[in-house]
Structure formats: C-alpha cells, structure tokens
Design a protein around this motif. Sequence first.
Motif, PDB file in Angstrom:
ATOM      1  N   LEU A   1       0.831  -1.207   0.000  1.00  0.00           N
ATOM      2  CA  LEU A   1       0.000   0.000   0.000  1.00  0.00           C
ATOM      3  C   LEU A   1       0.866   1.257   0.000  1.00  0.00           C
ATOM      4  N   PRO A   2       0.358   2.364  -0.531  1.00  0.00           N
ATOM      5  CA  PRO A   2       1.141   3.619  -0.549  1.00  0.00           C
ATOM      6  C   PRO A   2       1.295   4.189   0.860  1.00  0.00           C
ATOM      7  N   THR A   3       2.362   4.946   1.062  1.00  0.00           N
ATOM      8  CA  THR A   3       2.624   5.539   2.374  1.00  0.00           C
ATOM      9  C   THR A   3       1.779   6.778   2.628  1.00  0.00           C
ATOM     10  N   ASN A   4       1.393   7.493   1.602  1.00  0.00           N
ATOM     11  CA  ASN A   4       0.540   8.676   1.796  1.00  0.00           C
ATOM     12  C   ASN A   4      -0.175   9.001   0.500  1.00  0.00           C
ATOM     13  N   GLY A   5      -1.003  10.059   0.561  1.00  0.00           N
ATOM     14  CA  GLY A   5      -1.743  10.477  -0.631  1.00  0.00           C
ATOM     15  C   GLY A   5      -3.238  10.264  -0.470  1.00  0.00           C
ATOM     16  N   TYR A   6      -3.958  10.567  -1.547  1.00  0.00           N
ATOM     17  CA  TYR A   6      -5.422  10.518  -1.512  1.00  0.00           C
ATOM     18  C   TYR A   6      -5.938  10.303  -2.928  1.00  0.00           C
ATOM     19  N   GLY A   7      -7.042   9.559  -3.030  1.00  0.00           N
ATOM     20  CA  GLY A   7      -7.655   9.432  -4.351  1.00  0.00           C
ATOM     21  C   GLY A   7      -8.063   8.037  -4.740  1.00  0.00           C
ATOM     22  N   THR A   8      -7.469   7.000  -4.109  1.00  0.00           N
ATOM     23  CA  THR A   8      -7.834   5.626  -4.441  1.00  0.00           C
ATOM     24  C   THR A   8      -8.144   4.851  -3.164  1.00  0.00           C
ATOM     25  N   LEU A   9      -8.724   3.675  -3.342  1.00  0.00           N
ATOM     26  CA  LEU A   9      -9.030   2.820  -2.205  1.00  0.00           C
ATOM     27  C   LEU A   9      -7.761   2.412  -1.461  1.00  0.00           C
ATOM     28  N   ALA A  10      -6.680   2.212  -2.200  1.00  0.00           N
ATOM     29  CA  ALA A  10      -5.418   1.826  -1.569  1.00  0.00           C
ATOM     30  C   ALA A  10      -4.919   2.900  -0.613  1.00  0.00           C
ATOM     31  N   HIS A  11      -5.143   4.168  -0.960  1.00  0.00           N
ATOM     32  CA  HIS A  11      -4.718   5.257  -0.081  1.00  0.00           C
ATOM     33  C   HIS A  11      -5.565   5.315   1.197  1.00  0.00           C
ATOM     34  N   LEU A  12      -6.776   4.766   1.154  1.00  0.00           N
ATOM     35  CA  LEU A  12      -7.694   4.864   2.283  1.00  0.00           C
ATOM     36  C   LEU A  12      -7.455   3.786   3.333  1.00  0.00           C
ATOM     37  N   VAL A  13      -6.875   2.656   2.931  1.00  0.00           N
ATOM     38  CA  VAL A  13      -6.833   1.482   3.809  1.00  0.00           C
ATOM     39  C   VAL A  13      -6.104   1.760   5.127  1.00  0.00           C
ATOM     40  N   ILE A  14      -4.842   2.166   5.061  1.00  0.00           N
ATOM     41  CA  ILE A  14      -4.064   2.325   6.298  1.00  0.00           C
ATOM     42  C   ILE A  14      -4.616   3.452   7.175  1.00  0.00           C
ATOM     43  N   PRO A  15      -4.945   4.630   6.632  1.00  0.00           N
ATOM     44  CA  PRO A  15      -5.529   5.664   7.502  1.00  0.00           C
ATOM     45  C   PRO A  15      -6.813   5.207   8.191  1.00  0.00           C
TER      46      PRO A  15
END
Length: 306
Positions: free
Chosen positions: A161-175
């Motif tokens: 998963l990405p470490t930061n950012g916004y815009g996709t489901l992958a960006h939402l998972v960890i936060p």
Amino acid sequence: MKKYLFLRIGSALVTLWLMSVLVFVSVRLIGDPTHLLLPPEATEQDRQALREQMGLTKPLPVQYLIYAGNLLKGDIGTSFVTGQPATVVIGPRIVPSVLLAAAALLLSLAAGVPAGIVAACNPAGATARIGNLLATLGLATPAFFVALLLIRWLSVDLRWLPTNGYGTLAHLVIPAVSLSLYSAAALYKLTQSTMGEILQSDFIRFARIKGISLRSVIYKHALKNASLPIITFCASQFGLLIAGAVSVEVIFGWPGIGGAMIDAISQFDYTVIQAVALIVVLLFVVINLLVDVLYGWLDPRIRLAH
C-alpha cells in the motif's frame, strides 16, 4: 411525533447558537493575528490599521452580531491570510474527512460488534479473553502509533500500500484502519457489556424456554434491544473521528479539515478556525438530531414521553 420532532429541532438550534458563541469567544482568546500577518518590522500603527480593517477593534458583542448576521446569510467569512472565502478553503476538505471517518466507523462496526456478540455469548471462552486483551490494547494505543507501524509493515516492508496520498481505495486502507482501532475496541466492550446484560434478562430466558433457537434469540431479540446504545455511540464517534483525525491526516497527507485547522491555528486565521469548528459542531448536532429522530421511531415510549 410532530411535537417530538419540534422539540428536538428546537434543541438542536439552541445548541448551535450556544456553540457559535463559544467558538467565537474561544477563537479570540488565541491571540492577536496581526503579529503573524504583518512582518516583524511593522509598527504599532500598522497593526492597529490592520485590526480596524479586520473589524477587531469593535466591541466583542458587536463583532459577534456581525458574525451571526453573516452566518444567517450563509457567509462564514473570508480568510485573513489568503483572502479567499472560508468555504473555498474548507469546502474541498470536507468530503475527504467524512470519507475517512465513515470508512473507519464501518471497519469498527464490522470488527467490534460481531466480536462483542461472540464474547457476550461465551464470556468465559478463549474468544472473550483474547478479545478483551485486544480491546485493552486498542483503547490504549494512539492512532498515530498504529499508523506508523502499519506504514512500516504494509508500505515499507511488504510494499502493498502507498505511504501517503489521496484518491484511491489503496490510499484509504491504512488511515482508516489506524483510525478505527480505538472505536472498534470501544464498540467491542460496549456490545459485550450490553449483550451480556440482555442475555441474562428474564424475557431472554423465557424465549429460550419457549424453544426459540439461540441464534434467533441473539439476532431477533437481544441485538435489537442492544442497538440503541450502539447507535448512540456510533453517532457521537463519527463526529469525534472527524474532529480527532488530525494526526492521521497529517501523517498520510490526507487533505481533510484537520490539516486546514492546523494551518489556520498556526497562522491565527480566525475566520478559518471558526469555520472549521462550526462545521464540526454542525455535524455533531445534525447527527445527534438524526439519532434522536431514529430513537423516537424505534421506541414509541421516547416520543410519547415528550
């Protein structure tokens, strides 16, 4: 039901008015914004001129009346720093914050309620003991610490998963997972306690004596009675998740209203601070109003008592 709705709406409006006064006064206790808006070499005359331009030299009650009048017209003010309307500064940030809070709350419900039901049905079992341990850890562990651990594991080590950012489901998972841990633990404890009490009540024993299956007793009778405190908790928690997600939003570069509040406080931008606080208060009040209406619909005794 009409009288009940009228009373609830009236109470919500009074709460909004009182909170607008509290927010307005509290923000002005932060300090003088001219010290940040003007360069260090600015004279006191320059600062006084800016205060007059910003309307800060008027008596506090007069300032509030102007502020309240603008609110009634839908104007929440203009940023002292950028010169843009506060709606332009904050507007694009509301949806990301609501999305993050909603995702965290759904994860909390999906994890906390079923686990709490299982633990309540068998309080001496291994599931309950493990659940109690994990719930204690969840209640004691800060969201930002969980976020950093998940970044190290899922982003750095596994690269899933990405470490930061916004815009996709992958960006939402960890936060969302980071933010949901405390709520999931609290929901587990609440569900376990409430369901445990209901399962020991006389009407549940009577239902079992009549031959109703345990599954039907749990999901058709016990859970229905336990739903009111769970709904109440979720309503208050949704607002708290929006207001309290600042550290998670900062860590992940999430473009929510928490970041806008931090920027506004660091720059003494009164208008944006007021606007963010008022939006959070409005969310709390609207959510609680909806819960009150839902309570009145689910339990006729509540609405008939008013």
